[in-house]
Design a protein around this motif. Structure first.
Motif, PDB file in Angstrom:
ATOM      1  N   ALA A 294       0.827  -1.201   0.000  1.00 28.50           N
ATOM      2  CA  ALA A 294       0.000   0.000   0.000  1.00 28.50           C
ATOM      3  C   ALA A 294       0.865   1.256   0.000  1.00 28.50           C
ATOM      4  O   ALA A 294       0.527   2.267  -0.619  1.00 28.50           O
ATOM      5  CB  ALA A 294      -0.936  -0.006   1.202  1.00 28.50           C
TER       6      ALA A 294
ATOM      7  N   VAL B 157      -2.681  -1.089   7.446  1.00 32.42           N
ATOM      8  CA  VAL B 157      -2.894   0.110   6.621  1.00 32.42           C
ATOM      9  C   VAL B 157      -3.079   1.357   7.474  1.00 32.42           C
ATOM     10  O   VAL B 157      -3.030   2.466   6.957  1.00 32.42           O
ATOM     11  CB  VAL B 157      -4.119  -0.055   5.689  1.00 32.42           C
ATOM     12  CG1 VAL B 157      -3.840  -1.097   4.616  1.00 32.42           C
ATOM     13  CG2 VAL B 157      -5.373  -0.403   6.467  1.00 32.42           C
ATOM     14  N   ASP B 158      -3.288   1.166   8.776  1.00 37.33           N
ATOM     15  CA  ASP B 158      -3.533   2.296   9.665  1.00 37.33           C
ATOM     16  C   ASP B 158      -2.472   2.327  10.759  1.00 37.33           C
ATOM     17  O   ASP B 158      -2.383   1.422  11.580  1.00 37.33           O
ATOM     18  CB  ASP B 158      -4.929   2.160  10.288  1.00 37.33           C
ATOM     19  CG  ASP B 158      -5.333   3.379  11.122  1.00 37.33           C
ATOM     20  OD1 ASP B 158      -4.478   4.261  11.343  1.00 37.33           O
ATOM     21  OD2 ASP B 158      -6.496   3.436  11.547  1.00 37.33           O
TER      22      ASP B 158
ATOM     23  N   ILE C  93      -3.587   4.504   5.057  1.00 33.03           N
ATOM     24  CA  ILE C  93      -4.999   4.909   5.084  1.00 33.03           C
ATOM     25  C   ILE C  93      -5.158   6.420   5.163  1.00 33.03           C
ATOM     26  O   ILE C  93      -6.189   6.973   4.752  1.00 33.03           O
ATOM     27  CB  ILE C  93      -5.727   4.215   6.263  1.00 33.03           C
ATOM     28  CG1 ILE C  93      -7.229   4.124   5.976  1.00 33.03           C
ATOM     29  CG2 ILE C  93      -5.460   4.916   7.584  1.00 33.03           C
ATOM     30  CD1 ILE C  93      -7.997   3.245   6.944  1.00 33.03           C
TER      31      ILE C  93
ATOM     32  N   ILE D 109      -4.838   8.131   1.245  1.00 34.46           N
ATOM     33  CA  ILE D 109      -5.697   7.745   0.125  1.00 34.46           C
ATOM     34  C   ILE D 109      -6.236   9.012  -0.539  1.00 34.46           C
ATOM     35  O   ILE D 109      -6.891   9.836   0.102  1.00 34.46           O
ATOM     36  CB  ILE D 109      -6.867   6.858   0.602  1.00 34.46           C
ATOM     37  CG1 ILE D 109      -6.326   5.523   1.128  1.00 34.46           C
ATOM     38  CG2 ILE D 109      -7.866   6.632  -0.523  1.00 34.46           C
ATOM     39  CD1 ILE D 109      -7.383   4.630   1.757  1.00 34.46           C
TER      40      ILE D 109
ATOM     41  N   ASP E  78     -13.050   0.776   6.943  1.00 33.91           N
ATOM     42  CA  ASP E  78     -12.649   2.180   6.954  1.00 33.91           C
ATOM     43  C   ASP E  78     -11.833   2.482   5.698  1.00 33.91           C
ATOM     44  O   ASP E  78     -12.030   3.516   5.035  1.00 33.91           O
ATOM     45  CB  ASP E  78     -11.833   2.485   8.213  1.00 33.91           C
ATOM     46  CG  ASP E  78     -11.476   3.964   8.342  1.00 33.91           C
ATOM     47  OD1 ASP E  78     -12.041   4.794   7.607  1.00 33.91           O
ATOM     48  OD2 ASP E  78     -10.611   4.289   9.192  1.00 33.91           O
ATOM     49  N   TYR E  79     -10.936   1.569   5.365  1.00 33.39           N
ATOM     50  CA  TYR E  79     -10.129   1.716   4.143  1.00 33.39           C
ATOM     51  C   TYR E  79     -11.045   1.794   2.929  1.00 33.39           C
ATOM     52  O   TYR E  79     -10.887   2.669   2.067  1.00 33.39           O
ATOM     53  CB  TYR E  79      -9.166   0.537   4.028  1.00 33.39           C
ATOM     54  CG  TYR E  79      -8.115   0.679   2.943  1.00 33.39           C
ATOM     55  CD1 TYR E  79      -6.839   1.140   3.236  1.00 33.39           C
ATOM     56  CD2 TYR E  79      -8.406   0.357   1.615  1.00 33.39           C
ATOM     57  CE1 TYR E  79      -5.872   1.275   2.239  1.00 33.39           C
ATOM     58  CE2 TYR E  79      -7.458   0.483   0.617  1.00 33.39           C
ATOM     59  CZ  TYR E  79      -6.190   0.938   0.935  1.00 33.39           C
ATOM     60  OH  TYR E  79      -5.246   1.074  -0.051  1.00 33.39           O
ATOM     61  N   LYS E  80     -12.003   0.886   2.856  1.00 32.98           N
ATOM     62  CA  LYS E  80     -12.944   0.873   1.728  1.00 32.98           C
ATOM     63  C   LYS E  80     -13.742   2.176   1.677  1.00 32.98           C
ATOM     64  O   LYS E  80     -13.965   2.737   0.592  1.00 32.98           O
ATOM     65  CB  LYS E  80     -13.891  -0.317   1.827  1.00 32.98           C
ATOM     66  CG  LYS E  80     -14.964  -0.327   0.735  1.00 32.98           C
ATOM     67  CD  LYS E  80     -15.806  -1.572   0.778  1.00 32.98           C
ATOM     68  CE  LYS E  80     -17.010  -1.458  -0.164  1.00 32.98           C
ATOM     69  NZ  LYS E  80     -16.635  -1.082  -1.545  1.00 32.98           N
TER      70      LYS E  80
ATOM     71  N   ARG F 251     -12.913   5.134   2.635  1.00 32.14           N
ATOM     72  CA  ARG F 251     -12.068   6.221   2.125  1.00 32.14           C
ATOM     73  C   ARG F 251     -11.806   6.060   0.633  1.00 32.14           C
ATOM     74  O   ARG F 251     -11.681   7.052  -0.095  1.00 32.14           O
ATOM     75  CB  ARG F 251     -10.760   6.278   2.911  1.00 32.14           C
ATOM     76  CG  ARG F 251     -10.971   6.605   4.395  1.00 32.14           C
ATOM     77  CD  ARG F 251      -9.657   6.742   5.122  1.00 32.14           C
ATOM     78  NE  ARG F 251      -9.840   6.857   6.561  1.00 32.14           N
ATOM     79  CZ  ARG F 251      -9.177   7.715   7.337  1.00 32.14           C
ATOM     80  NH1 ARG F 251      -8.310   8.550   6.808  1.00 32.14           N
ATOM     81  NH2 ARG F 251      -9.384   7.734   8.635  1.00 32.14           N
TER      82      ARG F 251
ATOM     83  N   CYS G 118     -12.692  -0.707  -4.357  1.00 30.20           N
ATOM     84  CA  CYS G 118     -12.101  -1.476  -3.259  1.00 30.20           C
ATOM     85  C   CYS G 118     -13.024  -2.624  -2.889  1.00 30.20           C
ATOM     86  O   CYS G 118     -14.182  -2.402  -2.515  1.00 30.20           O
ATOM     87  CB  CYS G 118     -11.863  -0.587  -2.031  1.00 30.20           C
ATOM     88  SG  CYS G 118     -11.030  -1.454  -0.667  1.00 30.20           S
TER      89      CYS G 118
END
Length: 299
Positions: A158, A189-190, A213, A216, A241-243, A245, A253
């Motif tokens: 990422a 990712v965070d 994250i 993005i 949360d990733y999705k 964003r 995603c």
């Protein structure tokens, strides 16, 4: 009577041995048909602080001299502390059999190099730059490059796609490290201070520069995020949360949550290959949807 019993058990043991050997041979044939044994090309992509960093490449069968191939780059997990390129060797063999150039990248980790996650990210980005510079001779299609990894390796994947900073001082930063797709296996990712943030203290005050994250933006590449709902390191909420964003900036995603599965469930195991095969098939479908590979999955 005693001799008759001994003969019976001897015959039974021989029968079991023959059955075991037959199953073993069948299993080897089945395994080899899924994961072809391919010749590995090893390259040095970086020398830094007296450390020689290498990558291993697999190529599709019947490689054509002037053809460019979609490429997938794998980074192993291990908390930026350890790990080896062996983690994704089976996936690399499989996707090479599907017509992709596949790459296993080694990078600096704490146990071997006394490094921090920042050095790991720098190496991950250096590797992508190396592949882009040598794309022609390595048969790489720079417009169809996928970064992938598990856990801390997923963080690196990422990072190469999303982080504008954290670059090696000797790298040519005019060569961007953007890739065209991401496949993230229970990825970190965070790195923020919140409940889903992973090792925030270790990242220090500069965590925003290394936390995917939080970086993005519009143009983020299509991503598949694979996670087990019993993962003790990466909460399911982080994947969503990733999705969220990604959705907000208009990027694709896909989140796949596997019930009852913990961290690293996708790895190939001695006792069962079930989730290795299930997740690899899903990645195959994802890459097919992007037009990187064609035909039915071989699993």
């Amino acid at each position: 009577m005693k001799n008759r019993k001994q003969n019976y058990f001897t015959k039974w043991n021989m029968f079991l041995l023959v059955m075991f050997l037959c199953v073993s041979v069948y299993g080897q044939k089945k395994f080899s048909s899924i994961i072809p044994r391919k010749e590995v090309k090893e390259l040095i992509y970086k020398i830094v602080d007296a450390d020689t960093l290498k990558m291993e490449l697999y190529f599709p069968d019947n490689l054509k001299k002037n053809k460019k191939y979609p490429t997938i780059v794998f980074y192993y997990g291990g908390g930026w502390n350890g790990g080896t390129v062996d983690q994704f060797r089976d996936q690399a063999g499989y996707f090479a059999s599907r017509g992709m150039v596949t790459v296993l990248v080694d990078y600096r980790v704490k146990s071997r190099h006394g490094s921090t996650p920042y050095e790991s990210v720098k190496d991950a980005k250096s590797a992508v730059r190396y592949l882009k510079v040598h794309a022609k001779e390595l048969h790489i299609d720079k417009k169809k490059m996928v970064a992938s990894g598990g856990s801390a390796g997923g963080h690196l994947a990422a990072a190469v796609a999303l982080l504008p900073g954290v670059n090696e001082s000797t790298d040519d930063v005019l060569i961007n490290t953007k890739v065209s797709a991401l496949v993230l296996y229970n990825s970190v990712v965070d790195n923020g201070p919140g409940p889903g943030g992973f090792q925030h203290e270790r990242m220090g005050e500069a965590y925003l520069t290394i936390s995917p994250i939080h970086n993005i933006k519009k143009g983020a590449p299509p991503t598949m995020f694979i996670l087990g709902d019993k993962d003790h390191l990466i909460p399911v909420s982080v994947a969503y949360d990733y999705k969220g964003r990604m959705d907000a900036v208009g990027s694709r995603c896909e989140v796949l949550i596997y019930e009852g599965q913990g961290h690293g469930f996708f790895n190939k195991r001695v006792d069962t290959d079930e989730y290795y095969m299930i997740t690899t098939r899903e990645v195959d479908k994802f890459l097919s949807s992007l037009g990187y590979i064609k035909g039915e999955p071989k699993l």
